[in-house]
Structure formats: C-alpha cells, structure tokens
Design a protein around this motif. Sequence first.
Motif, PDB file in Angstrom:
ATOM      1  N   LEU A  85      14.892  23.762   3.412  1.00  0.00           N
ATOM      2  CA  LEU A  85      13.523  23.413   3.758  1.00  0.00           C
ATOM      3  C   LEU A  85      13.458  21.891   3.877  1.00  0.00           C
ATOM      4  O   LEU A  85      13.843  21.178   2.944  1.00  0.00           O
ATOM      5  CB  LEU A  85      12.565  23.899   2.676  1.00  0.00           C
ATOM      6  CG  LEU A  85      11.092  23.843   3.027  1.00  0.00           C
ATOM      7  CD1 LEU A  85      10.769  24.903   4.082  1.00  0.00           C
ATOM      8  CD2 LEU A  85      10.240  24.049   1.793  1.00  0.00           C
ATOM      9  N   VAL A  86      12.992  21.406   5.026  1.00  0.00           N
ATOM     10  CA  VAL A  86      12.915  19.966   5.269  1.00  0.00           C
ATOM     11  C   VAL A  86      11.464  19.585   5.541  1.00  0.00           C
ATOM     12  O   VAL A  86      10.811  20.183   6.399  1.00  0.00           O
ATOM     13  CB  VAL A  86      13.814  19.544   6.449  1.00  0.00           C
ATOM     14  CG1 VAL A  86      13.657  18.063   6.744  1.00  0.00           C
ATOM     15  CG2 VAL A  86      15.268  19.874   6.153  1.00  0.00           C
ATOM     16  N   VAL A  87      10.991  18.587   4.799  1.00  0.00           N
ATOM     17  CA  VAL A  87       9.640  18.057   4.971  1.00  0.00           C
ATOM     18  C   VAL A  87       9.796  16.588   5.364  1.00  0.00           C
ATOM     19  O   VAL A  87      10.406  15.807   4.631  1.00  0.00           O
ATOM     20  CB  VAL A  87       8.814  18.188   3.668  1.00  0.00           C
ATOM     21  CG1 VAL A  87       7.396  17.655   3.862  1.00  0.00           C
ATOM     22  CG2 VAL A  87       8.793  19.631   3.172  1.00  0.00           C
ATOM     23  N   GLU A  88       9.242  16.245   6.541  1.00  0.00           N
ATOM     24  CA  GLU A  88       9.408  14.887   7.054  1.00  0.00           C
ATOM     25  C   GLU A  88       8.337  14.573   8.084  1.00  0.00           C
ATOM     26  O   GLU A  88       7.591  15.461   8.503  1.00  0.00           O
ATOM     27  CB  GLU A  88      10.794  14.722   7.679  1.00  0.00           C
ATOM     28  CG  GLU A  88      11.029  15.629   8.877  1.00  0.00           C
ATOM     29  CD  GLU A  88      12.470  15.644   9.355  1.00  0.00           C
ATOM     30  OE1 GLU A  88      13.279  14.813   8.928  1.00  0.00           O
ATOM     31  OE2 GLU A  88      12.785  16.513  10.177  1.00  0.00           O
ATOM     32  N   SER A  89       8.285  13.322   8.515  1.00  0.00           N
ATOM     33  CA  SER A  89       7.342  12.914   9.543  1.00  0.00           C
ATOM     34  C   SER A  89       7.659  13.625  10.856  1.00  0.00           C
ATOM     35  O   SER A  89       8.828  13.793  11.198  1.00  0.00           O
ATOM     36  CB  SER A  89       7.416  11.399   9.771  1.00  0.00           C
ATOM     37  OG  SER A  89       7.050  10.710   8.614  1.00  0.00           O
ATOM     38  N   GLU A  90       6.630  14.016  11.563  1.00  0.00           N
ATOM     39  CA  GLU A  90       6.798  14.680  12.858  1.00  0.00           C
ATOM     40  C   GLU A  90       7.626  13.817  13.788  1.00  0.00           C
ATOM     41  O   GLU A  90       7.452  12.608  13.866  1.00  0.00           O
ATOM     42  CB  GLU A  90       5.432  14.929  13.489  1.00  0.00           C
ATOM     43  CG  GLU A  90       5.472  15.642  14.800  1.00  0.00           C
ATOM     44  CD  GLU A  90       4.083  15.916  15.344  1.00  0.00           C
ATOM     45  OE1 GLU A  90       3.988  16.738  16.261  1.00  0.00           O
ATOM     46  OE2 GLU A  90       3.106  15.319  14.852  1.00  0.00           O
ATOM     47  N   GLY A  91       8.619  14.444  14.465  1.00  0.00           N
ATOM     48  CA  GLY A  91       9.465  13.736  15.418  1.00  0.00           C
ATOM     49  C   GLY A  91      10.603  12.954  14.790  1.00  0.00           C
ATOM     50  O   GLY A  91      11.376  12.305  15.493  1.00  0.00           O
TER      51      GLY A  91
ATOM     52  N   ILE B  29       7.275  25.716  10.232  1.00  0.00           N
ATOM     53  CA  ILE B  29       6.350  26.373   9.317  1.00  0.00           C
ATOM     54  C   ILE B  29       4.959  25.745   9.408  1.00  0.00           C
ATOM     55  O   ILE B  29       3.969  26.443   9.525  1.00  0.00           O
ATOM     56  CB  ILE B  29       6.892  26.335   7.872  1.00  0.00           C
ATOM     57  CG1 ILE B  29       8.199  27.134   7.816  1.00  0.00           C
ATOM     58  CG2 ILE B  29       5.857  26.878   6.896  1.00  0.00           C
ATOM     59  CD1 ILE B  29       8.931  27.033   6.505  1.00  0.00           C
ATOM     60  N   SER B  30       4.916  24.408   9.346  1.00  0.00           N
ATOM     61  CA  SER B  30       3.603  23.766   9.421  1.00  0.00           C
ATOM     62  C   SER B  30       3.727  22.324   9.886  1.00  0.00           C
ATOM     63  O   SER B  30       4.789  21.713   9.836  1.00  0.00           O
ATOM     64  CB  SER B  30       2.900  23.810   8.061  1.00  0.00           C
ATOM     65  OG  SER B  30       3.533  22.924   7.165  1.00  0.00           O
ATOM     66  N   ASN B  31       2.586  21.814  10.355  1.00  0.00           N
ATOM     67  CA  ASN B  31       2.433  20.404  10.666  1.00  0.00           C
ATOM     68  C   ASN B  31       1.091  20.005  10.078  1.00  0.00           C
ATOM     69  O   ASN B  31       0.042  20.397  10.579  1.00  0.00           O
ATOM     70  CB  ASN B  31       2.464  20.155  12.177  1.00  0.00           C
ATOM     71  CG  ASN B  31       2.379  18.682  12.516  1.00  0.00           C
ATOM     72  OD1 ASN B  31       1.751  17.894  11.805  1.00  0.00           O
ATOM     73  ND2 ASN B  31       3.003  18.298  13.599  1.00  0.00           N
ATOM     74  N   MET B  32       1.135  19.255   8.997  1.00  0.00           N
ATOM     75  CA  MET B  32      -0.081  18.841   8.303  1.00  0.00           C
ATOM     76  C   MET B  32      -0.232  17.332   8.429  1.00  0.00           C
ATOM     77  O   MET B  32       0.513  16.584   7.784  1.00  0.00           O
ATOM     78  CB  MET B  32      -0.021  19.261   6.833  1.00  0.00           C
ATOM     79  CG  MET B  32       0.026  20.773   6.651  1.00  0.00           C
ATOM     80  SD  MET B  32       0.154  21.311   4.935  1.00  0.00           S
ATOM     81  CE  MET B  32       1.869  20.925   4.580  1.00  0.00           C
ATOM     82  N   ASN B  33      -1.131  16.923   9.297  1.00  0.00           N
ATOM     83  CA  ASN B  33      -1.408  15.500   9.495  1.00  0.00           C
ATOM     84  C   ASN B  33      -0.145  14.705   9.804  1.00  0.00           C
ATOM     85  O   ASN B  33       0.078  13.627   9.252  1.00  0.00           O
ATOM     86  CB  ASN B  33      -2.129  14.909   8.277  1.00  0.00           C
ATOM     87  CG  ASN B  33      -3.469  15.559   8.035  1.00  0.00           C
ATOM     88  OD1 ASN B  33      -4.208  15.819   8.970  1.00  0.00           O
ATOM     89  ND2 ASN B  33      -3.771  15.849   6.786  1.00  0.00           N
ATOM     90  N   GLY B  34       0.705  15.253  10.679  1.00  0.00           N
ATOM     91  CA  GLY B  34       1.903  14.540  11.102  1.00  0.00           C
ATOM     92  C   GLY B  34       3.112  14.716  10.205  1.00  0.00           C
ATOM     93  O   GLY B  34       4.156  14.120  10.439  1.00  0.00           O
TER      94      GLY B  34
END
Length: 103
Positions: free
Chosen positions: A95-101, A20-25
């Motif tokens: 829905l999962v929100v976490e650090s990229e990678g 969905i999105s990548n906001m500042n990592g």
Amino acid sequence: MEIIRSKEFTASRAWGAKDISNMNGITTRLHWTNEPYQWHINDGEEVFAVLDGQVEMRYREEGQEKTVLLETGDIFFASAGTEHVAHPVGEARILVVESEGSV
C-alpha cells in the motif's frame, strides 16, 4: 464503499496498481509486484506499507546505501528527498500513500 482483499490482488505486470482513493491530492494505491522498482526520489513524502510478502528496501542516507528487510505489516516512511528502491522477495502487495503524480 468498497472492501479490498489485498492478498487476492494481482496485476498483469510488476508494480501494477489499484487506485483506492485520492483525498485532496494524496493518493492511496495497492501495488502488486514480483520485480524491483527503480531508484527514485519522490516529489514529496511517501508511506510504503507491506501488506503481504517481504520487501528489501534500499535507500541512501548521507551518500551511503542502506538496506532493511520489510516484513508483512512493516511501514517505510520516505521523507521528501529520500532516494530509495524496493526489491520484493518473491511476490509482494504494498500500500503506497503519496502525492498525486509522484514517481
């Protein structure tokens, strides 16, 4: 601009995701699954929100395994270092929100 109807989202495999999105990592992804994930520890913090279905979240605190049943609308916050695994009860959309990678 995009509208996502989470209840209509499916994937070709368990834990398939829509980015969905990548906001500042920090990534936000919608997952569909009907199978458990794997025990893991994220690189950082994780917010896990059940949008549809039920998920049995298993986690370890001070060496003891604990379990909580997450219903639609429930949110699980895993601080850095929290070992956990999600077991859906049937199909679930999360829905999962976490650090990229992160794992």
